[in-house]
Design a protein around this motif. Structure first.
Motif, PDB file in Angstrom:
ATOM      1  N   THR A  18     -60.009  -2.745 -23.829  1.00  0.00           N
ATOM      2  CA  THR A  18     -60.836  -2.742 -22.617  1.00  0.00           C
ATOM      3  C   THR A  18     -60.796  -1.385 -21.928  1.00  0.00           C
ATOM      4  N   LEU A  19     -59.583  -0.810 -21.794  1.00  0.00           N
ATOM      5  CA  LEU A  19     -59.462   0.505 -21.166  1.00  0.00           C
ATOM      6  C   LEU A  19     -60.215   1.569 -21.960  1.00  0.00           C
ATOM      7  N   SER A  20     -60.137   1.466 -23.295  1.00  0.00           N
ATOM      8  CA  SER A  20     -60.856   2.433 -24.133  1.00  0.00           C
ATOM      9  C   SER A  20     -62.359   2.268 -23.954  1.00  0.00           C
ATOM     10  N   ALA A  21     -62.836   1.017 -23.862  1.00  0.00           N
ATOM     11  CA  ALA A  21     -64.264   0.771 -23.683  1.00  0.00           C
ATOM     12  C   ALA A  21     -64.751   1.279 -22.335  1.00  0.00           C
ATOM     13  N   LEU A  22     -63.895   1.266 -21.331  1.00  0.00           N
ATOM     14  CA  LEU A  22     -64.269   1.745 -19.995  1.00  0.00           C
ATOM     15  C   LEU A  22     -64.187   3.267 -19.876  1.00  0.00           C
TER      16      LEU A  22
END
Length: 428
Positions: A325-329
């Motif tokens: 999720t952090l990478s996608a954001l």
């Protein structure tokens, strides 16, 4: 103006990233606590063992320095070759040398010594002895490293209470027991003079002592240096032992004394030997302890690495979807890895601090409660157990543990952030 709450104060004092790392560690408090305990025990073991080593090293240094002096003056090669006759390799002009050495502020005392061997007899039984001629101050310099079992140390020959008609001798406790003599009894010392003849004198036993080493106590004795010179028919001394105010001053004083004395005494070279070169037992023990503690530190480091690697790997695995999720954001891989590094570093600091407090508590406990160690090999007496608390050791241990934890966290986190975002988001 509003009130400053605890949470507001914490936000001002503790950076946001470290507060987040602390909250992440609390997700699985039991696992984090276990990691902290492993680190604390490791740091405690390393600092406590190191503190015991420091105590041992300092005790052996002090023992050697009090026994042979910080610097020993002798003729060149005195300790490498045997004398053909007693004092054939002795020092002349000893009083001149002593007067010159005592002018240095760092010199506490200068002790002349005569080493010789011979036979001791009680009239019906004889035994071999190793004798040392000294003056009365010798025993105050030895301090706790020589134990009087009975009687007193040698008298001051300048005192009115000293009777030249009754020359004194101090015997090792086991030698006195073997000769069946005690304080107040008379014995005869037979030795070879510097000219090769035999000479004998009667001595009155002044006291019995123990060095803690049975082999020495069976053979050793002390007499006044004047008595030794009369027995050996020579005005020379074997060595001069220089005692300094501080052991750390030894290296600095060596060249000063060397340049001063070799200019004073013409026709006789003088060799200076630092206490380290005569501290055979100290050097062997130090080398052994360094190897033992080094291996122990290596093993404990591997334990911490495996433990933290396992802890951080489990944490990364549990938070795989969060990482995705952090990478996608838009978070960079380096940012995510640094987050795990901060968590691991926080574990290391908390664990190291706890271990240091445990080591300090142990050191204080041993200062208040006497705990005796058993006698070492070759000794007949034990010694009190002490563990020095050293901030330098704590810093070394903390730095080592911190590096190990960061390395373990880096390898664990790198594996997690290298997963594709779609795979991380779908991870169950």
């Amino acid at each position: 103006m509003g009130k400053l709450t605890v949470s507001m104060l914490a936000e001002k004092v503790v950076p946001y990233h470290f507060k987040l790392a602390w909250l992440n560690l609390q997700r699985n408090a039991r696992r984090s606590l276990l990691s902290v305990m492993i680190i604390a025990i490791t740091v405690f073991a390393m600092t406590a063992a190191g503190g015991f080593g420091l105590y041992t090293y300092q005790s052996l240094q002090e023992s050697t320095a009090r026994d042979v002096g910080h610097i020993t003056l002798s003729v060149p090669g005195y300790f490498e070759k045997d004398e053909e006759m007693p004092l054939s390799n002795g020092l002349n002009h000893s009083q001149t040398l002593i007067s010159a050495l005592l002018k240095h502020d760092t010199v506490r005392a200068v002790q002349p010594r005569i080493y010789f061997t011979g036979l001791v007899s009680n009239g019906s039984k004889s035994a071999i002895f190793t004798g040392t001629g000294v003056n009365d101050r010798e025993f105050s310099l030895k301090g706790p490293f020589l134990t009087m079992r009975e009687g007193k140390t040698l008298s001051d020959v300048t005192s009115s209470r000293y009777d030249p008609a009754e020359p004194e001798v101090m015997l090792g406790a086991d030698l006195a027991n073997n000769m069946n003599v005690g304080v107040g009894d008379w014995i005869t010392l037979l030795a070879t003079t510097s000219e090769g003849a035999l000479n004998a004198y009667d001595f009155k036993v002044r006291g019995l002592y123990s060095t803690g080493v049975p082999e020495l106590d069976k053979r050793q004795l002390y007499i006044h240096i004047q008595s030794a010179q009369e027995l050996l028919l020579s005005e020379k001394v074997s060595t001069l032992s220089v005692f300094l105010n501080d052991t750390a001053q030894t290296d600095a004083m060596m060249p000063l004394i060397d340049s001063q004395l070799n200019l004073m005494v013409e026709g006789q070279g003088i060799e200076l030997t630092p206490w380290q070169d005569r501290a055979f037992f100290y050097n062997n023990v130090k080398n052994l302890y360094d190897l033992i503690f080094g291996m122990m530190g290596l093993v404990m480091g591997l334990v911490v690495f495996v433990s933290l690697f396992n802890t951080m790997t489990m944490s990364v695995t549990e938070r795989t979807r969060e990482i995705g999720t952090l990478s996608a954001l838009g978070s960079f891989r380096g940012e995510i890895i640094r987050g795990f590094l901060r968590e691991s570093g926080l574990l290391a600091v908390i664990g190291a601090g706890t271990g240091a407090l445990m080591s300090a508590a142990l050191s204080l406990f041993l200062m208040l409660v006497e705990v005796n160690m058993p006698p070492p090999p070759g000794y007949s007496e034990g010694y009190p157990l002490q563990v020095y608390f050293s901030l330098e050791l704590v810093l070394y241990a903390t730095s080592g543990v911190l590096v190990i934890c960061l390395v373990a966290a880096f390898f664990s986190a790198r594996k997690g952030v290298n997963k594709p975002i779609t795979e991380a988001l779908s991870y169950v």
